[in-house]
Design a protein around this motif. Structure first.
Motif, PDB file in Angstrom:
ATOM      1  N   GLY A   1       0.371  -1.596   0.303  1.00 37.94           N
ATOM      2  CA  GLY A   1      -0.171  -0.090   0.108  1.00 37.94           C
ATOM      3  C   GLY A   1       1.216   1.162  -0.451  1.00 37.94           C
ATOM      4  N   LEU A   2       0.428   2.298  -0.837  1.00 37.25           N
ATOM      5  CA  LEU A   2       1.317   3.551  -0.885  1.00 37.25           C
ATOM      6  C   LEU A   2       0.152   4.776  -0.824  1.00 37.25           C
ATOM      7  CD1 LEU A   2       3.802   4.521  -1.842  1.00 37.25           C
ATOM      8  CD2 LEU A   2       2.693   4.337  -4.109  1.00 37.25           C
ATOM      9  N   ILE A   3       0.602   5.219   0.958  1.00 34.87           N
ATOM     10  CA  ILE A   3      -0.195   6.282   0.666  1.00 34.87           C
ATOM     11  C   ILE A   3       0.258   7.860   0.409  1.00 34.87           C
ATOM     12  CG2 ILE A   3      -1.867   7.464   2.485  1.00 34.87           C
ATOM     13  CD1 ILE A   3      -1.167   4.572   3.955  1.00 34.87           C
ATOM     14  N   VAL A   4      -0.151   8.827  -0.030  1.00 31.16           N
ATOM     15  CA  VAL A   4       0.507   9.806  -1.080  1.00 31.16           C
ATOM     16  C   VAL A   4      -0.676  10.542  -0.823  1.00 31.16           C
ATOM     17  CG1 VAL A   4       1.071  10.732  -2.910  1.00 31.16           C
ATOM     18  CG2 VAL A   4       1.438   8.194  -3.009  1.00 31.16           C
ATOM     19  N   PRO A   5      -0.452  11.881  -0.071  1.00 37.56           N
ATOM     20  CA  PRO A   5      -1.129  12.863   0.082  1.00 37.56           C
ATOM     21  C   PRO A   5      -1.559  13.602  -1.259  1.00 37.56           C
ATOM     22  CG  PRO A   5       0.802  13.609   0.987  1.00 37.56           C
ATOM     23  CD  PRO A   5       1.094  12.027  -0.215  1.00 37.56           C
TER      24      PRO A   5
ATOM     25  N   VAL B   1       5.154  -0.402   8.276  1.00 39.81           N
ATOM     26  CA  VAL B   1       5.450   0.306   7.701  1.00 39.81           C
ATOM     27  C   VAL B   1       7.074   1.017   7.669  1.00 39.81           C
ATOM     28  CG1 VAL B   1       3.854   2.554   8.003  1.00 39.81           C
ATOM     29  CG2 VAL B   1       3.284   0.706   8.695  1.00 39.81           C
ATOM     30  N   VAL B   2       6.975   2.001   6.542  1.00 44.67           N
ATOM     31  CA  VAL B   2       8.302   2.696   6.193  1.00 44.67           C
ATOM     32  C   VAL B   2       8.030   4.329   6.067  1.00 44.67           C
ATOM     33  CG1 VAL B   2      10.516   2.782   4.595  1.00 44.67           C
ATOM     34  CG2 VAL B   2       9.835   1.058   6.079  1.00 44.67           C
ATOM     35  N   LEU B   3       8.313   5.333   6.205  1.00 43.65           N
ATOM     36  CA  LEU B   3       7.627   6.204   5.857  1.00 43.65           C
ATOM     37  C   LEU B   3       8.537   6.688   4.728  1.00 43.65           C
ATOM     38  CD1 LEU B   3       7.683   7.818   9.509  1.00 43.65           C
ATOM     39  CD2 LEU B   3       5.820   7.126   8.107  1.00 43.65           C
TER      40      LEU B   3
ATOM     41  N   VAL C   1      14.964   3.115  -1.572  1.00 49.45           N
ATOM     42  CA  VAL C   1      15.503   2.471  -0.304  1.00 49.45           C
ATOM     43  C   VAL C   1      14.366   2.474   0.657  1.00 49.45           C
ATOM     44  CG1 VAL C   1      16.989   2.975   1.533  1.00 49.45           C
ATOM     45  CG2 VAL C   1      18.068   3.557  -0.567  1.00 49.45           C
ATOM     46  N   ALA C   2      13.724   3.284   0.324  1.00 51.17           N
ATOM     47  CA  ALA C   2      12.035   3.000   1.186  1.00 51.17           C
ATOM     48  C   ALA C   2      11.704   1.814   1.435  1.00 51.17           C
ATOM     49  CB  ALA C   2      11.207   3.512   1.406  1.00 51.17           C
TER      50      ALA C   2
ATOM     51  N   ILE D   1       4.278   1.918   2.857  1.00 49.25           N
ATOM     52  CA  ILE D   1       4.818   3.014   2.444  1.00 49.25           C
ATOM     53  C   ILE D   1       4.369   4.295   2.928  1.00 49.25           C
ATOM     54  CG2 ILE D   1       6.935   4.415   1.162  1.00 49.25           C
ATOM     55  CD1 ILE D   1       7.896   1.855  -0.186  1.00 49.25           C
ATOM     56  N   TYR D   2       4.321   5.201   3.195  1.00 52.82           N
ATOM     57  CA  TYR D   2       3.429   6.435   4.221  1.00 52.82           C
ATOM     58  C   TYR D   2       4.446   7.575   3.721  1.00 52.82           C
ATOM     59  CZ  TYR D   2       0.523   9.657   7.002  1.00 52.82           C
ATOM     60  OH  TYR D   2       0.700  10.895   7.509  1.00 52.82           O
TER      61      TYR D   2
END
Length: 333
Positions: A67-71, A145-147, A299-300, A124-125
């Motif tokens: 899951g990729l969370i994008v603003p 979870v990775v920021l 890298v994330a 990835i947040y």
């Protein structure tokens, strides 16, 4: 026993192993000891076990979903971060579900929970800010979870960033050494950890340490028109050098200054902090704190891969090197 009646349960029982072990042997997983593998293969041959082709295919082709969370899907900063993420995901044959949290009717923690309910294997947040409710939503799950490109100063989650404080200070030094004395910082979201707990404190400390008068902090400047409309206020406040956290806002300030007849960089200097393509295509080109956006995303994603596979991770808080690229919006090129 007819061979069509032989099940994976029969093989497991005869070989005195679990059904999961039989499945791993059938699907070619190397994570089985040779002695165990040989025993299972012997039972398979003796019982004439034939795995169901459909079931075997499903087992061996299980997909990993991230899951990729994008603003904001239209923001070039996040688009360039996402490219690095996507390339590594493609390498590992992962599926990606992209969720935008901007202009949603649901609260951010509800958006996160909705994504987690899709049973993603990792997240990835990339939002500029990690509100408490979002952090709590992540802590309630075992999903890794990775920021990426954002910070968590509590260091509760893995992250890939740059040293925002150091980068900010280096850019301010450039402006001061060019002879600019009234320096300002222009940010989008003051509540973003990167801004509120890193860039702004670094700016305030620099102003105090160099006796440059009162700090000038302009917040809520998020798009082109915000930047364009801000420039007259900067003139009124006597500002002659700015650090701007968003490239699109930097372009707005630049164009407003040029339209007003201001000489850039002789009379007014700009350093932008996002390093998207916008900084290079405008004229004069913008001096920028160049973040390795593609590498940060890659890298994330690689770190998330290790966390999902329970592999050892040497450092879960990585700061990649940045570069202050001097272009035409500052004197010292």
């Amino acid at each position: 026993m007819h061979k069509q009646d032989v099940t994976i349960y029969d093989v497991a029982r005869e070989a005195k192993v679990s059904m999961a072990t039989v499945s791993r042997v059938v699907n070619g997983n190397n994570n089985v000891r040779k002695e165990t593998r040989d025993r299972v293969l012997e039972v398979i041959k003796r019982l004439h076990y034939q795995p169901n082709a459909v079931a075997q295919g499903l087992a061996s082709k299980r997909t990993t979903t991230v899951g990729l969370i994008v603003p904001d899907l239209t923001n070039l900063y996040f688009a360039e971060l996402s490219k690095g993420i996507d390339d590594i995901a493609l390498l590992y044959k992962y599926n990606i579900i992209i969720t935008s949290i901007e202009n949603r009717l649901m609260k951010e923690d509800q958006v996160i929970q909705s994504l987690l309910n899709k049973q993603v294997d990792g997240v990835i947040y990339m939002s500029n800010r990690l509100p408490d409710e979002a952090a709590e939503a992540f802590k309630r799950t075992e999903t890794p979870v990775v920021l990426a490109g954002t910070k968590d100063n509590r260091e509760e989650f893995a992250s890939v960033t740059i040293d925002y404080k150091k980068a900010n200070t280096e850019a301010l030094n450039l402006l001061m050494h060019d002879g600019k004395k009234n320096l300002a910082i222009v940010v989008g979201d003051q509540d973003a950890v990167v801004n509120g707990e890193n860039r702004i404190p670094a700016y305030e400390e620099f102003i105090r340490a160099n006796n440059l008068g009162e700090p000038h902090i302009y917040t809520g400047i998020k798009d082109y028109s915000d930047g364009y409309n801000l420039y007259p206020q900067l003139v009124k406040d006597g500002i002659d050098g700015v650090i701007v956290t968003r490239d699109i806002s930097s372009v707005g300030i630049l164009n407003s200054a040029m339209d007003a007849g201001t000489k850039v960089p002789e009379e007014f200097e700009i350093v932008t902090a996002s390093a998207t393509q916008l900084a290079s295509v405008v004229r004069p080109a913008l001096t920028t704190i160049k973040q390795p956006l593609y590498d940060m995303g890659a890298v994330a994603m690689r770190m998330l891969t290790k966390l999902m596979n329970n592999e050892e991770v040497d450092d879960t808080h990585i700061e990649l090197p940045y570069e202050l690229v001097k272009k035409q919006s500052t004197l010292n090129q």
